[in-house]
Design an enzyme around this catalytic site. Sequence first.
Site, PDB file in Angstrom:
ATOM      1  N   ASP A 343       0.498  -1.428  -0.003  1.00 18.47           N
ATOM      2  CA  ASP A 343       0.005  -0.138  -0.092  1.00 18.47           C
ATOM      3  C   ASP A 343       0.963   1.339   0.187  1.00 18.47           C
ATOM      4  OD1 ASP A 343      -2.170   1.406  -0.107  1.00 18.47           O
ATOM      5  OD2 ASP A 343      -3.494   0.414   1.830  1.00 18.47           O
ATOM      6  N   ASP A 413     -10.978   2.248  -3.549  1.00 14.71           N
ATOM      7  CA  ASP A 413     -11.612   1.775  -1.697  1.00 14.71           C
ATOM      8  C   ASP A 413     -13.084   1.744  -1.729  1.00 14.71           C
ATOM      9  OD1 ASP A 413      -9.489   1.351   0.012  1.00 14.71           O
ATOM     10  OD2 ASP A 413      -9.082   3.524   0.523  1.00 14.71           O
TER      11      ASP A 413
END
Length: 594
Positions: A343, A413
Amino acid sequence: MLKDAITNISVKLLYGVYFEKDVITRAAVFCNDSEETVQLERLMSASIDFMTGDYDLIGLFGHHYFERQTDRRHLSHGINELGSFRGVSGHFHNPFAILCDRNTDEDHGNAYGFALMYSGNFIFQAEVDGYSQTRVAMGIHPKQFRFTIHPGECFEAPEVVMAYSDSGLSGLSHSYHRIFRENACDSPFVNCKRSIVINSWEPFHFTFDSEKLLETALLSKELGADMFVLDDGWFGARDNEKAGLGDWVVNEKKLPGGLQAFSKKLHDIGMQFGLWFEPEMVNEDSDLYRAHPDWCLQVPGRAPARSRHQLCLDLSRPDVCDYIISAVNAVLDEGGIDYVKWDYNRYVCDVYSRYYPADQQGEIYHRYILGLYRILDGIVKTHPDILFEGCSGGGGRFDGAMLTYFPQIWCSDNTDAPSRLVIHYGTSFAYPVSAIGAHVSACPNKKTGRTVPWKTRAVTAMHGTFGYELDPAKMTGEERNECALYSECYRRHQDLIRTGDYYRLSSPYDNSIFTAWQFVSPDSSESLVCVVTQDISILDKNSYVHLRGLSEDAFYEVEQTGQVLSGAALANIGLLLPSTQPQYSAFIYYLKKQ
Ligand code: DGJ
């Protein structure tokens, strides 16, 4: 090679030709064979001249939760520009652009694509001059770029992958999907079936213990998942966003016995184990920052800009890169980890490295990216048995260079299915479906508050590498049944989804009734058609989905309806959708050649 006879400075133009894919790559190498040091301020990877200016420019723009929306506009006289100056390829603009004829559509017309194989600042310019000719240039963004090249040194500008289609945008996308899958991606997993994952982030965020996680893993195995991914929160003092980043040591309060013990328990129940890292970042409240406050990008004497309470490590420094490689490898080398989610959750700013003198600060943005690639070489390439997935606040670093390391990238997301339809649509212009991370999440959706049927969420998540972001303990019996059914459905069709030719059958921007897409096997003997209704006006009229890529004179059986129809009929008349379906209903059709 282009050489300046007076200074002895040269530029080598490097070409790669992928004849059968209609792709040419182009990179440029600047060499200083003069006696003097040179400051390089701009080096485009490619510069291409077109004889007219009568084109449309298609770019992918967006933001967090809203990645890769398509934007199509006529080129106007002067410079038409896309770019990122956030240190990263970015949510806002993607390093990919299409020039096409004004009437080019999915099936007809000329289309020229440009994809920069680079994960940092980029620029794409299409300048229409006074004679209405167009010059395209693409490369590293020249803003704050100033590289010192000593005598005898060279500088390499990253490759641009340029594709051409004379049969519209679908043909162009097919070229990109193939070149990224077959030539760019180095991962041994690119040609493998992917595990169905269940990820801990949406259901638990930072609040979990190993019992809860194991219960989740066990329940999700019954529902068809193969791998449990432990997301953020497993290390250091990471109980919220404010602390712990940089300290890649397991928190034994949450995972007694450590990662090994936890991994063994998962493997014992037949589940693989995936783990989250954000190696490029540090919280000021961390042991790493306390030991090395000079290891982050920060302008001396000024308060740093914080984003998500974190700072960017200075990847232009070799010692920082070495530390990251050894810290992450120390965890991975213990074994038991099958997958890593890599990430990256803020943009780069405060670009000042205390490692370099003031007159080299114009090199830092680019040196950061070179450091990143060195780290990835030292971690990803030394662990060929681990599947790595890229991520950046959702899909903020979805580019060709990342795909060389990561065969799949978390796309957004935003897991709300109707939002994802648009995000997947835009992403598909450049990037293969095999690279798109897409999961089913709980409803009402955490971001949009929207509730849509399970089937719709599942069909939408089949536009990628399938998985779940939810707590199975909170599911009803009916949801569990559907979950198991669609895990099985994905497993059955995943080869077709991963390697089939992909067609956008409708645009979510233009077709208010449904969004549809289709996968066709390379020999056109099988096809999967997915449809999500957008609007209740489907109640009022017959809606047909026109299929593509089938053999016109062959007959196909549609498994779900039992009909046998010719390829020509499926293309020209189409599949009739059932009427009386509410908004956000989903249909999936499997077709087999007779
Ligand atoms: C951003 C990612 O996109 C999410 O999926 C999750 O991994 C969080 N970061 C964790 O901090």
